[in-house]
Design an enzyme around this catalytic site. Sequence first.
Site, PDB file in Angstrom:
ATOM      1  N   GLY A 111       0.853  -1.185   0.000  1.00  0.00           N
ATOM      2  CA  GLY A 111       0.000   0.000   0.000  1.00  0.00           C
ATOM      3  C   GLY A 111       0.888   1.233   0.000  1.00  0.00           C
ATOM      4  O   GLY A 111       1.675   1.436  -0.915  1.00  0.00           O
ATOM      5  N   GLY A 112       0.758   2.049   1.037  1.00  0.00           N
ATOM      6  CA  GLY A 112       1.555   3.266   1.113  1.00  0.00           C
ATOM      7  C   GLY A 112       1.099   4.292   0.086  1.00  0.00           C
ATOM      8  O   GLY A 112       1.917   4.945  -0.551  1.00  0.00           O
ATOM      9  N   HIS A 113      -0.231   4.424  -0.058  1.00  0.00           N
ATOM     10  CA  HIS A 113      -0.790   5.384  -1.000  1.00  0.00           C
ATOM     11  C   HIS A 113      -2.254   5.660  -0.632  1.00  0.00           C
ATOM     12  O   HIS A 113      -2.813   5.023   0.248  1.00  0.00           O
ATOM     13  CB  HIS A 113      -0.699   4.853  -2.436  1.00  0.00           C
ATOM     14  CG  HIS A 113      -1.471   3.599  -2.667  1.00  0.00           C
ATOM     15  ND1 HIS A 113      -0.906   2.348  -2.553  1.00  0.00           N
ATOM     16  CD2 HIS A 113      -2.770   3.396  -2.979  1.00  0.00           C
ATOM     17  CE1 HIS A 113      -1.829   1.426  -2.794  1.00  0.00           C
ATOM     18  NE2 HIS A 113      -2.974   2.037  -3.058  1.00  0.00           N
ATOM     19  N   ALA A 114      -2.839   6.630  -1.343  1.00  0.00           N
ATOM     20  CA  ALA A 114      -4.266   6.933  -1.239  1.00  0.00           C
ATOM     21  C   ALA A 114      -4.812   7.072  -2.656  1.00  0.00           C
ATOM     22  O   ALA A 114      -4.039   7.195  -3.609  1.00  0.00           O
ATOM     23  CB  ALA A 114      -4.488   8.229  -0.464  1.00  0.00           C
TER      24      ALA A 114
ATOM     25  N   ARG B  27      -3.560   4.332   2.984  1.00  0.00           N
ATOM     26  CA  ARG B  27      -3.590   2.989   3.563  1.00  0.00           C
ATOM     27  C   ARG B  27      -2.230   2.333   3.441  1.00  0.00           C
ATOM     28  O   ARG B  27      -1.532   2.506   2.435  1.00  0.00           O
ATOM     29  CB  ARG B  27      -4.666   2.126   2.938  1.00  0.00           C
ATOM     30  CG  ARG B  27      -4.428   1.470   1.582  1.00  0.00           C
ATOM     31  CD  ARG B  27      -4.531   2.328   0.330  1.00  0.00           C
ATOM     32  NE  ARG B  27      -5.566   3.307   0.267  1.00  0.00           N
ATOM     33  CZ  ARG B  27      -6.791   3.115  -0.172  1.00  0.00           C
ATOM     34  NH1 ARG B  27      -7.126   1.970  -0.695  1.00  0.00           N
ATOM     35  NH2 ARG B  27      -7.670   4.076  -0.168  1.00  0.00           N
TER      36      ARG B  27
END
Length: 148
Positions: free
Chosen positions: A61-64, A109
């Site tokens: 993840g590590g993004h929106a 997230r």
Amino acid sequence: MTARITSVMNADRNKVCRLISLEQHHDERGSLSVVEPEHAVGFTVRRVYYLHGVESSALRGGHAHRSLEQLIIAVHGGFTITIDDGLERAEYQLAQPGVGLYVGPMVWRSLSEFSMGAVCLVLASDRYDEADYYRDYSEFLQASRRQP
């Protein structure tokens, strides 16, 4: 094991994340979990993918997303999802195939702490579109704080 929330975001601010109990059928042959997206989460599924073979120390993840909606399910094993709306964070431990986490737009997230053999199934409201991503947390924070 059930999904466990270790902190809760302000429900008024973050209506875009919620745990959803999926329809379950159990008998002597085993269990069947059913996802009918239009009824369970209110969006049409246009993309399905799953994460597997993820090391326990890996961070995914590590993004929106600007507009994408997702339902995230631990179909085997478990993992932790940390969500962040720009003001508050919450952590969910998913480890039950009968529970999914709905994550709406404008929520950062990160997925971590995958158990051995975990499989994370993601149902998404649209096809992959790089333009829909926030990959830089600072940029996401600026945009999220402009939201009403």
